[in-house]
Design an enzyme around this catalytic site. Structure first.
Site, PDB file in Angstrom:
ATOM      1  N   THR A   1      -1.621   2.898  13.011  1.00 13.50           N
ATOM      2  CA  THR A   1      -0.491   1.976  13.030  1.00 13.50           C
ATOM      3  C   THR A   1       0.857   2.656  13.261  1.00 13.50           C
ATOM      4  O   THR A   1       1.093   3.753  12.787  1.00 13.50           O
ATOM      5  CB  THR A   1      -0.436   1.271  11.665  1.00 13.50           C
ATOM      6  OG1 THR A   1      -1.738   0.817  11.339  1.00 13.50           O
ATOM      7  CG2 THR A   1       0.512   0.093  11.689  1.00 13.50           C
TER       8      THR A   1
ATOM      9  N   ASP B   1      -3.844  -5.195   7.790  1.00 15.73           N
ATOM     10  CA  ASP B   1      -2.614  -5.626   7.125  1.00 15.73           C
ATOM     11  C   ASP B   1      -1.414  -5.719   8.045  1.00 15.73           C
ATOM     12  O   ASP B   1      -0.423  -6.373   7.707  1.00 15.73           O
ATOM     13  CB  ASP B   1      -2.276  -4.652   5.984  1.00 15.73           C
ATOM     14  CG  ASP B   1      -1.930  -3.266   6.503  1.00 15.73           C
ATOM     15  OD1 ASP B   1      -2.749  -2.697   7.261  1.00 15.73           O
ATOM     16  OD2 ASP B   1      -0.857  -2.748   6.157  1.00 15.73           O
TER      17      ASP B   1
ATOM     18  N   THR C   1       1.048   1.764   6.705  1.00 12.84           N
ATOM     19  CA  THR C   1      -0.005   2.340   7.547  1.00 12.84           C
ATOM     20  C   THR C   1      -1.126   2.868   6.663  1.00 12.84           C
ATOM     21  O   THR C   1      -0.867   3.514   5.640  1.00 12.84           O
ATOM     22  CB  THR C   1       0.522   3.480   8.431  1.00 12.84           C
ATOM     23  OG1 THR C   1      -0.586   4.146   9.052  1.00 12.84           O
ATOM     24  CG2 THR C   1       1.341   4.489   7.647  1.00 12.84           C
ATOM     25  N   GLY C   2      -2.360   2.582   7.040  1.00  9.27           N
ATOM     26  CA  GLY C   2      -3.481   3.064   6.237  1.00  9.27           C
ATOM     27  C   GLY C   2      -4.661   2.123   6.331  1.00  9.27           C
ATOM     28  O   GLY C   2      -4.812   1.389   7.316  1.00  9.27           O
ATOM     29  N   TYR C   3      -5.508   2.131   5.305  1.00  8.60           N
ATOM     30  CA  TYR C   3      -6.689   1.268   5.300  1.00  8.60           C
ATOM     31  C   TYR C   3      -6.259  -0.160   4.981  1.00  8.60           C
ATOM     32  O   TYR C   3      -6.006  -0.502   3.829  1.00  8.60           O
ATOM     33  CB  TYR C   3      -7.710   1.770   4.271  1.00  8.60           C
ATOM     34  CG  TYR C   3      -9.067   1.996   4.885  1.00  8.60           C
ATOM     35  CD1 TYR C   3      -9.758   0.924   5.457  1.00  8.60           C
ATOM     36  CD2 TYR C   3      -9.653   3.254   4.915  1.00  8.60           C
ATOM     37  CE1 TYR C   3     -10.999   1.108   6.038  1.00  8.60           C
ATOM     38  CE2 TYR C   3     -10.899   3.447   5.488  1.00  8.60           C
ATOM     39  CZ  TYR C   3     -11.556   2.377   6.052  1.00  8.60           C
ATOM     40  OH  TYR C   3     -12.786   2.571   6.631  1.00  8.60           O
TER      41      TYR C   3
END
Length: 306
Positions: free
Chosen positions: A173, A204, A224-226
């Site tokens: 992202t 998300d 940003t991430g899971y």
């Protein structure tokens, strides 16, 4: 004091897995995006314009997982998500699963400003983009051998994967947050999602309050991430709430959510945030995060590793 911060993804990022040439490329991509957004603020432009221009720059840079650099879904297409929010009006726009749109962040802003809606899904979002005259590109524009090899590896292993794993140097992202000289905040986020994702999966990034949020009374946040964890933890909005209702500072709120709430759930990643005073926070609980910031005084940095 006007301020801008950007990110190009978080995850397993170590010096041993990135060549000096790759690091130089990534840093240049971040610098270009910072320059694009900062130029808007320096000439008295709005935070909303600044974050859109910064994210457009990141979307056009094929090393990051958004826009031109988006990863492949299981069906061999590029399904992109984006959202944007204005802290002054609390208006927002978001799109999910769009294909062939050159700059999904501009489509998200167009949804916010030229429709009565907040969130549009493909193919309706693509129809709306064409009606509004936004730039579209053929499949070849989004194709890179590097991304295609990622898809093949994921399919052979029968898994979906974040663009953050040790075998992948390109990251996920992208996003931007900004405060303009009038005191208005804005946030924008864009992504190509997971490699080999199936069933129309959405993370998300386009979820207002999950991956993106802005409120002039508190802060602007881009995550940003899971994505699944960020949605469940309502990360972006939770930071604003901790500031508004508990009186936490930006850094305190960000650290609590990223290093405790999110981590305790098993969520990995990070975020960028700026408050109404121009303070910046860039916390992450992963090995690294592509990130940068700059303010009116010329202070700032571009960084990758922890």
């Amino acid at each position: 004091m006007y301020t801008i911060a950007i990110h190009g993804g978080s995850g397993t990022i170590s010096r041993s897995e990135i060549t000096p040439e790759q690091e130089k490329e990534y840093r240049q991509g971040l610098e270009n995006a910072l320059d694009a957004g900062y130029a808007v603020l320096a000439r008295g432009g709005s935070a909303l314009d600044a974050v859109e221009q910064a994210v457009r720059s990141l979307e056009d840079f094929e090393k990051f997982n958004a826009g031109r650099g988006s990863v492949f879904s299981a069906n061999g297409r590029h399904e992109m998500d984006a959202s944007i929010m204005c802290g002054q009006t609390l208006k927002a726009g978001a799109v999910a699963g769009v294909t062939n749109i050159r700059n999904p962040i501009t489509l998200a802003r167009t949804v916010m400003e030229r429709s009565e809606n907040v969130f549009l899904l493909s193919p309706g979002a693509e129809e709306f983009a064409r009606e509004q005259g936004l730039a579209v590109e053929p499949d070849d524009y989004f194709y890179t051998d590097y991304r295609f090899q990622q898809l093949k590896e994921a399919q052979e292993a029968n898994r979906t994967q974040l663009d953050h794993s040790r075998s992948n140097t390109g990251k996920g992202t992208v996003g931007a947050v900004a405060l303009d000289e009038k005191g208005n905040l804005a946030a924008a986020t864009s992504t190509g999602g997971l490699t080999n994702k199936k069933y129309g999966r959405v993370g998300d990034t386009p979820v207002i309050g999950g991956g993106t949020y802005a409120n002039n009374q508190t802060c602007a946040v881009s995550c940003t991430g899971y994505g699944e964890f960020f949605i469940r933890a309502v990360v972006a909005y939770d930071i604003s709430c901790l500031m508004e209702y508990k009186g936490l500072s930006l850094q305190e709120a960000c650290d609590w959510v990223v290093q405790h709430k999110l981590k305790d759930m098993g969520g990995e990643g990070g975020l960028i945030a700026v408050d109404r005073s121009g303070n910046v926070a860039l916390p992450f609980n992963s090995e690294g995060m592509y990130r940068g910031w700059r303010n009116a005084a010329g202070e700032g940095e571009v960084a990758i590793f922890a």
